[in-house]
Design a protein around this motif. Structure first.
Motif, short mmCIF file in Angstrom:
data_model
loop_
_atom_site.label_atom_id
_atom_site.label_comp_id
_atom_site.label_asym_id
_atom_site.label_seq_id
_atom_site.Cartn_x
_atom_site.Cartn_y
_atom_site.Cartn_z
N MET A 116 -27.04 34.57 -33.00
CA MET A 116 -26.48 33.53 -32.14
C MET A 116 -25.24 32.90 -32.78
O MET A 116 -24.28 32.56 -32.09
N GLU A 117 -25.28 32.78 -34.10
CA GLU A 117 -24.11 32.24 -34.79
C GLU A 117 -22.94 33.22 -34.69
O GLU A 117 -21.80 32.81 -34.46
N GLU A 118 -23.20 34.51 -34.86
CA GLU A 118 -22.13 35.52 -34.77
C GLU A 118 -21.53 35.59 -33.37
O GLU A 118 -20.34 35.83 -33.21
N ARG A 119 -22.34 35.35 -32.37
CA ARG A 119 -21.85 35.33 -30.98
C ARG A 119 -21.20 34.00 -30.62
O ARG A 119 -20.90 33.75 -29.46
N ARG A 120 -21.02 33.12 -31.62
CA ARG A 120 -20.30 31.84 -31.51
C ARG A 120 -21.03 30.79 -30.66
O ARG A 120 -20.41 29.89 -30.12
N LEU A 121 -22.34 30.92 -30.58
CA LEU A 121 -23.11 29.96 -29.78
C LEU A 121 -23.04 28.57 -30.40
O LEU A 121 -22.87 27.57 -29.70
N PHE A 122 -23.17 28.50 -31.72
CA PHE A 122 -23.13 27.20 -32.38
C PHE A 122 -21.73 26.61 -32.38
O PHE A 122 -21.55 25.40 -32.34
N ASP A 123 -20.72 27.48 -32.44
CA ASP A 123 -19.34 27.00 -32.31
C ASP A 123 -19.13 26.36 -30.94
O ASP A 123 -18.47 25.32 -30.82
N ALA A 124 -19.71 26.99 -29.92
CA ALA A 124 -19.58 26.44 -28.57
C ALA A 124 -20.33 25.12 -28.45
O ALA A 124 -19.86 24.17 -27.80
N LEU A 125 -21.52 25.04 -29.06
CA LEU A 125 -22.29 23.80 -29.03
C LEU A 125 -21.55 22.69 -29.77
O LEU A 125 -21.53 21.53 -29.32
N GLN A 126 -20.91 23.05 -30.88
CA GLN A 126 -20.10 22.08 -31.62
C GLN A 126 -18.96 21.57 -30.76
O GLN A 126 -18.71 20.36 -30.68
N ALA A 127 -18.27 22.50 -30.12
CA ALA A 127 -17.14 22.11 -29.27
C ALA A 127 -17.60 21.22 -28.12
O ALA A 127 -16.92 20.26 -27.74
N PRO A 240 -22.61 6.30 -40.07
CA PRO A 240 -21.42 5.64 -39.52
C PRO A 240 -21.26 5.90 -38.03
O PRO A 240 -21.73 6.93 -37.51
N ASN A 241 -20.57 4.98 -37.35
CA ASN A 241 -20.31 5.14 -35.92
C ASN A 241 -19.04 5.95 -35.65
O ASN A 241 -18.65 6.14 -34.51
N THR A 242 -18.40 6.40 -36.72
CA THR A 242 -17.16 7.16 -36.56
C THR A 242 -17.45 8.54 -35.98
O THR A 242 -18.57 9.04 -36.04
N LYS A 243 -16.40 9.14 -35.45
CA LYS A 243 -16.53 10.47 -34.86
C LYS A 243 -16.16 11.54 -35.87
O LYS A 243 -15.39 11.29 -36.81
N PRO A 244 -16.70 12.73 -35.73
CA PRO A 244 -16.36 13.82 -36.65
C PRO A 244 -14.87 14.11 -36.63
O PRO A 244 -14.23 14.06 -35.58
N ASP A 245 -14.33 14.41 -37.79
CA ASP A 245 -12.90 14.72 -37.90
C ASP A 245 -12.67 16.19 -37.55
O ASP A 245 -12.36 17.02 -38.40
N VAL A 246 -12.93 16.48 -36.29
CA VAL A 246 -12.80 17.85 -35.80
C VAL A 246 -11.91 17.87 -34.57
O VAL A 246 -12.07 17.06 -33.66
N VAL A 247 -10.96 18.77 -34.56
CA VAL A 247 -10.07 18.89 -33.42
C VAL A 247 -10.78 19.62 -32.29
O VAL A 247 -11.38 20.68 -32.49
N HIS A 248 -10.75 19.02 -31.10
CA HIS A 248 -11.43 19.65 -29.96
C HIS A 248 -10.75 20.96 -29.60
O HIS A 248 -9.52 21.05 -29.52
N GLN A 249 -11.54 21.97 -29.41
CA GLN A 249 -11.01 23.28 -29.05
C GLN A 249 -11.96 23.98 -28.09
O GLN A 249 -13.15 23.71 -28.06
N HIS A 250 -11.38 24.85 -27.30
CA HIS A 250 -12.19 25.64 -26.38
C HIS A 250 -12.73 26.86 -27.13
O HIS A 250 -11.99 27.58 -27.80
N VAL A 251 -14.02 27.05 -27.06
CA VAL A 251 -14.66 28.18 -27.73
C VAL A 251 -15.20 29.14 -26.68
O VAL A 251 -15.98 28.75 -25.81
#
Length: 478
Positions: A116-127, A240-251
């Motif tokens: 599932m990780e190789e098929r980018r499922l977790f990347d999509a969930l992260q996004a 913390p209430n801060t948001k992850p320092d991750v740039v939103h991207q389409h996966v």
């Protein structure tokens, strides 16, 4: 001369009372022998090295593998001197069988997660999570709640690995949040698995032994909820209430990602069916589920060329250069490559633990402890201690020792020992399969000492769940 020397060594290693065991064919009583004390010392040293993994940079599997070999070599030598080697061999094979079932079960679960990780499922969930604007606190609660409600179905280990993969993807290099989130996931997964026969190996053992029926586990639901919520509420105050320092991207999910999820659910259902209908070990169903993934991988490879041609034609028609570039880097799906990505250090660590504790059990230590607890103590306090012991040693052999003793307990006490053995492992990171697995998955970010700092808070949840169980289900103790 050699024979005399061997007899002298055997006399040194075993107490005189062992001769009676040789005559009756019973297990040799070695709890007060040199070999018994040496085995305890070796196991203690090995576990100390496991706890110091973070500082020594020594993989946790190495010391327990060595300890297991030494302990069983000593056992084999002494038992052979009294012509009881078949007894030791039977015990060794029993422990190997237990480990084989655990190994194959975990291997299939890890393979699916890797796929599932190789098929980018977790990347999509992260996004998706980042796109929804979840902050760290929201992610903390989301992963914990999901772990609690998925673990009764998918087992606590698989659920913990799944949620940890999401946390690692979202949190990036925020080690403090990863440590807190992993502790939260371990507590939630263990608590969620305590009220379901399929949520934890210990609950499965109690169910298989016939002490608690499937429906009779449900009174543990509210105590399990309390066990999770009490530490989670306290720990969330430090997130913390801060948001992850991750740039939103389409996966874009790779081909077959959703179907692999469906196959994983089917695999779990197959494992449940093998156990519930045929009364076979669930691992048989898990291995059959691996075949599902292998055949699907074969299908993906055979149809890859046609799929690429179709997507390339669409990309050219849409003048999508990025899509064409992605297609150029596509590689066929390989199940055996996913198997190789399993956390082998964790799997070998389980071997060392199972064999070490199995050796100590044959030496008589687990039976001795269980006998003292259930003959000299109140059963309630004994069951509370079972949870504490399961955090230090491992809940599987501790529960196995309790079941072997077959103490006369009320339904309330059988549920209590099921609860404590299931959630007691959350007190330490090495106390449960979920914690050990996450130390490997989040290596260096979720550690033994990082978990240990929060043990007082986790203990509050442990105590609160016991109190709630005794208040709500007091009628079951009579």
């Amino acid at each position: 001369m050699k024979l005399q020397w061997s007899v002298f060594i055997a006399l040194t290693l075993a107490p005189i009372s062992a001769f009676a065991a040789n005559a009756t064919g019973d297990i040799l009583p070695l709890t007060q022998s040199t070999i018994g004390y040496a085995a305890l010392l070796i196991f203690a040293i090995a576990y100390t090295l496991v706890m110091l993994e973070e500082y020594l940079q020594l993989r946790k599997s190495k010391p327990v593998l060595l300890a297991a070999g030494i302990i069983w070599a000593m056992i084999g030598y002494v038992y052979s001197q009294y012509d009881q080697i078949e007894v030791a061999k039977a015990a060794l094979e029993h422990n190997l069988l237990e480990y084989a079932e655990l190994l194959l079960f975990l291997l299939v679960a890890m393979t699916y997660i890797s796929a599932m990780e190789e098929r980018r499922l977790f990347d999509a969930l992260q996004a998706w999570m980042v796109g929804k604007g979840f902050n760290f606190k929201s992610l903390f609660w989301l992963t914990g709640i999901l772990a609690f409600f998925i673990s009764p179905i998918a087992d606590n280990l698989t659920t913990a690995l799944l949620m940890c993969a999401v946390v690692m993807k979202v949190a990036g290099d925020n080690t403090r949040f990863i440590n807190l989130a992993c502790i939260n996931i371990v507590i939630a997964a263990n608590a969620g698995g305590a009220f379901s026969p399929f949520g934890d190996i210990t609950t499965l053992m109690v169910w298989q032994a016939g002490h608690v029926s499937f429906a009779e586990f449900m009174p543990l639901f509210l105590p399990s909820v309390i066990n999770y919520l009490v530490p989670a509420i306290i720990m969330s105050m430090f997130v913390p209430n801060t948001k992850p320092d991750v740039v939103h991207q389409h996966v874009e999910l790779k081909r077959g990602a959703r179907r692999i999820v469906a196959l994983f659910i089917l695999t779990i259902a197959t494992a449940v069916a093998f156990h519930a209908v045929l009364h076979f070990p669930p691992v048989i169903g898990m291995m059959m589920g691996l075949a599902y993934l292998q055949f699907f991988g074969f299908f993906l490879r055979r149809t890859l060329k046609a799929s690429l041609h179709k997507k390339a034609a669409m990309a050219i028609a849409n003048r999508d250069d990025h899509a064409l570039k992605r297609l150029g880097s596509v590689v066929p799906f390989d199940v055996f490559r996913r198997v190789s990505h399993a956390e082998w250090d964790t799997l070998l660590f389980f071997y060392g633990v199972v064999m070490c504790v199995g050796g100590l059990s044959l030496l008589g230590y687990l039976g001795l402890i269980s006998e003292i607890m259930y003959t000299q103590w109140d059963p309630v306090w004994a069951n509370v201690m079972v949870g504490i012991l399961s955090a230090i040693v491992d809940n599987i052999p501790v529960m196995f020792a309790v079941l072997t003793m077959e103490p006369t307990l009320s339904m309330g006490n059988w549920l209590l020992v099921t609860l404590t053995a299931g959630v007691g492992g959350s007190l330490l990171s090495i106390g449960s399969a979920a914690g050990v697995a996450l130390m490997g998955a989040a290596h260096g970010k979720y550690t033994f000492f990082g978990h240990l700092k929060w043990m007082p808070v986790i203990s509050l949840g442990y105590a609160a769940s016991i109190v709630v169980h005794m208040m709500l289900n007091g009628h079951l103790f009579t």
